[in-house]
Design a protein around this motif. Structure first.
Motif, PDB file in Angstrom:
ATOM      1  N   GLY A  15       0.899  -1.176  -0.079  1.00 38.44           N
ATOM      2  CA  GLY A  15       0.031   0.110  -0.023  1.00 38.44           C
ATOM      3  C   GLY A  15       0.758   1.338   0.072  1.00 38.44           C
ATOM      4  N   ALA A  16       0.152   2.364  -0.348  1.00 35.40           N
ATOM      5  CA  ALA A  16       1.121   3.703  -0.151  1.00 35.40           C
ATOM      6  C   ALA A  16       1.840   4.160   0.919  1.00 35.40           C
ATOM      7  N   ARG A 185      -2.779  10.750   0.509  1.00 33.53           N
ATOM      8  CA  ARG A 185      -3.129  10.444  -0.977  1.00 33.53           C
ATOM      9  C   ARG A 185      -2.803   8.898  -1.057  1.00 33.53           C
ATOM     10  N   SER A 186      -3.895   8.234  -1.372  1.00 30.61           N
ATOM     11  CA  SER A 186      -3.824   6.975  -1.470  1.00 30.61           C
ATOM     12  C   SER A 186      -5.143   6.300  -2.175  1.00 30.61           C
ATOM     13  N   ARG A 187      -5.338   5.045  -2.493  1.00 35.98           N
ATOM     14  CA  ARG A 187      -6.532   4.478  -3.086  1.00 35.98           C
ATOM     15  C   ARG A 187      -7.515   4.562  -1.872  1.00 35.98           C
ATOM     16  N   PRO A 202       2.353  10.251   0.968  1.00 37.15           N
ATOM     17  CA  PRO A 202       2.495   8.934   1.797  1.00 37.15           C
ATOM     18  C   PRO A 202       3.924   9.397   2.591  1.00 37.15           C
TER      19      PRO A 202
END
Length: 234
Positions: A15-16, A185-187, A202
């Motif tokens: 993940g981010a 800021r990520s999914r 991130p």
């Protein structure tokens, strides 16, 4: 902490935030070795890490043991949108299957990860850090909504607090930490990031969390802090 030579393990490095932790540890001269675990790891294509499969958690803990013991373990797993469904805004939006999946992803799976990976912590000063969320704070809940996500994070916080009390009986210098990374800021944040005033990259979030972790001192029970090192009420 983390100001002398150490080994690190990241669970959820795909993940981010997990990937940003990996980059930060890779650049840190004090980090002797960083081990990673993620669902997308090509090394385990036929037996991927899966929070919903207890045997998978046990197997990957056994594999990671060879690289330890670790002075810091970071569990960066978790999800807000699950199976394409976002957080519920009202009681009317509650669905049994979705609630079960939310707790499986954010509470039950990570609890079993803690069970299997905490024994890989080094003796003496060490940290087990789990990504949490400010919305998991019962005291801080002023807006309501997000029933499953809030509740699953609050439940995980209780597991961290309970585990801290147990683990500290054998190692008083162990620190168990619930970390709030900010809105990154990520999914995970993408569906609502347009309405966020302070959206973090991130790398910025991880830099703050690592700085906060370095400043912690052992205390009875778990810590619950944000990426700026500020304590969050349970």
């Amino acid at each position: 902490m983390l100001s002398t030579d150490y080994k690190a393990l990241i669970i959820g490095s795909g993940g981010a935030i997990g990937n940003a932790f990996f980059d930060a540890f890779q650049k840190d001269l004090f980090c002797l070795h960083v081990e990673t675990i993620s669902r997308s790891d090509p090394r385990f294509e036929k037996d991927r890490f899966d929070l919903s499969v207890p045997s998978s958690i046990v197997k990957h803990a056994a594999i990671s043991k060879a690289g330890g013991p670790y002075q810091i373990i970071v569990d960066a797993t978790g999800a807000l949108h699950i199976d394409g469904i976002g957080p519920e805004k009202s009681l009317a939006g509650l669905q049994y299957d979705h609630l079960m999946r939310t707790f499986q992803t954010n509470t039950i799976g990570p609890a079993l990860v803690l069970q299997q990976f905490a024994p890989l912590l080094a003796a003496g000063p060490c940290i087990y850090a789990k990504l949490s969320a400010r919305v998991g704070s019962i005291t801080d809940n002023r807006k309501g909504g997000w029933y499953g996500y809030r509740s699953s994070k609050a439940a995980m916080n209780m597991i961290l607090q309970t585990a801290a009390l147990e683990l500290q009986r054998k190692n008083p210098e162990a620190m168990i930490v619930a970390l709030q990374p900010g809105t990154v800021r990520s999914r995970l944040s993408n569906p609502f990031s347009a309405h966020v005033d302070n959206l973090l990259e991130p790398e910025e979030s991880v830099s703050g969390m690592l700085t906060a972790l370095k400043m912690l001192t052992p205390k009875k029970g778990a810590h619950f802090i944000d990426y700026q090192g500020q304590e969050i009420p349970w």
